[in-house]
Motif scaffolding. Structure first.
Motif, PDB file in Angstrom:
ATOM      1  N   GLY A 135      -8.887  -0.655 -19.629  1.00 20.07           N
ATOM      2  CA  GLY A 135      -8.976   0.416 -18.647  1.00 20.07           C
ATOM      3  C   GLY A 135      -7.611   0.937 -18.306  1.00 20.07           C
ATOM      4  O   GLY A 135      -6.626   0.713 -19.010  1.00 20.07           O
ATOM      5  N   GLU A 136      -7.537   1.630 -17.255  1.00 19.25           N
ATOM      6  CA  GLU A 136      -6.313   2.232 -16.803  1.00 19.25           C
ATOM      7  C   GLU A 136      -5.579   1.232 -15.923  1.00 19.25           C
ATOM      8  O   GLU A 136      -6.161   0.636 -15.020  1.00 19.25           O
ATOM      9  CB  GLU A 136      -6.678   3.465 -15.958  1.00 19.25           C
ATOM     10  N   TYR A 137      -4.315   1.003 -16.185  1.00 18.06           N
ATOM     11  CA  TYR A 137      -3.543   0.059 -15.394  1.00 18.06           C
ATOM     12  C   TYR A 137      -2.748   0.813 -14.348  1.00 18.06           C
ATOM     13  O   TYR A 137      -2.139   1.848 -14.625  1.00 18.06           O
ATOM     14  CB  TYR A 137      -2.610  -0.766 -16.307  1.00 18.06           C
ATOM     15  N   VAL A 138      -2.735   0.292 -13.155  1.00 18.15           N
ATOM     16  CA  VAL A 138      -2.058   0.938 -12.032  1.00 18.15           C
ATOM     17  C   VAL A 138      -0.944   0.027 -11.558  1.00 18.15           C
ATOM     18  O   VAL A 138      -1.153  -1.163 -11.326  1.00 18.15           O
ATOM     19  CB  VAL A 138      -3.046   1.214 -10.898  1.00 18.15           C
ATOM     20  N   ASP A 139       0.265   0.585 -11.401  1.00 17.81           N
ATOM     21  CA  ASP A 139       1.380  -0.192 -10.871  1.00 17.81           C
ATOM     22  C   ASP A 139       1.157  -0.410  -9.375  1.00 17.81           C
ATOM     23  O   ASP A 139       0.609   0.427  -8.670  1.00 17.81           O
ATOM     24  CB  ASP A 139       2.699   0.552 -11.087  1.00 17.81           C
ATOM     25  N   TYR A 140       1.571  -1.563  -8.902  1.00 14.21           N
ATOM     26  CA  TYR A 140       1.457  -1.834  -7.485  1.00 14.21           C
ATOM     27  C   TYR A 140       2.692  -2.576  -7.011  1.00 14.21           C
ATOM     28  O   TYR A 140       3.423  -3.165  -7.790  1.00 14.21           O
ATOM     29  CB  TYR A 140       0.204  -2.649  -7.175  1.00 14.21           C
ATOM     30  N   GLU A 141       2.925  -2.501  -5.730  1.00 16.25           N
ATOM     31  CA  GLU A 141       4.033  -3.214  -5.130  1.00 16.25           C
ATOM     32  C   GLU A 141       3.472  -4.267  -4.213  1.00 16.25           C
ATOM     33  O   GLU A 141       2.519  -4.027  -3.477  1.00 16.25           O
ATOM     34  CB  GLU A 141       4.914  -2.266  -4.321  1.00 16.25           C
ATOM     35  N   GLU A 142       4.080  -5.448  -4.244  1.00 15.46           N
ATOM     36  CA  GLU A 142       3.618  -6.526  -3.376  1.00 15.46           C
ATOM     37  C   GLU A 142       4.274  -6.360  -2.012  1.00 15.46           C
ATOM     38  O   GLU A 142       5.492  -6.235  -1.905  1.00 15.46           O
ATOM     39  CB  GLU A 142       3.997  -7.869  -3.990  1.00 15.46           C
ATOM     40  N   VAL A 143       3.512  -6.363  -0.991  1.00 16.32           N
ATOM     41  CA  VAL A 143       4.010  -6.186   0.371  1.00 16.32           C
ATOM     42  C   VAL A 143       4.038  -7.544   1.051  1.00 16.32           C
ATOM     43  O   VAL A 143       3.067  -8.278   1.024  1.00 16.32           O
ATOM     44  CB  VAL A 143       3.114  -5.222   1.169  1.00 16.32           C
ATOM     45  N   LYS A 144       5.234  -7.882   1.620  1.00 16.03           N
ATOM     46  CA  LYS A 144       5.349  -9.186   2.291  1.00 16.03           C
ATOM     47  C   LYS A 144       5.422  -9.024   3.770  1.00 16.03           C
ATOM     48  O   LYS A 144       5.831  -8.128   4.355  1.00 16.03           O
ATOM     49  CB  LYS A 144       6.593  -9.915   1.795  1.00 16.03           C
TER      50      LYS A 144
END
Length: 92
Positions: A83-92
């Protein structure tokens, strides 16, 4: 102020002590009257008979009968190749 408190206590006493006894007595009188007339048991039996007839009449089957419907074959599904991969950022 004292009149309000007295009235409130009197209402609470009535609801707590007198009302259940009064309702129990009225219900007993109602049931005795229905049993004396003979309509108490006949109404129950009529309702049971109507419920049985409705269960037998629904879809022309008796209650608990088995009905098997035809299930058409499903066309084969295409395999999922990713499928389509989406970049994400981890929020701390």
């Amino acid at each position: 102020m004292i009149k309000f408190i007295f009235t409130t206590l009197l209402i609470i006493f009535f609801i707590r002590m007198v009302a259940p006894t009064l309702f129990r007595w009225l219900l007993g009188m109602f049931i005795r009257k229905k049993m004396r007339d003979g309509s108490f048991y006949t109404n129950m039996h009529q309702q049971q008979r109507q419920a049985q007839q409705q269960s037998q009449n629904s879809n022309g089957r008796t209650k608990g009968g088995v009905k098997i419907d035809y299930i058409p074959e499903q066309p084969e599904r295409k395999t999922f190749n990713g499928g389509e991969y989406v970049d994400y950022e981890e929020v701390k």
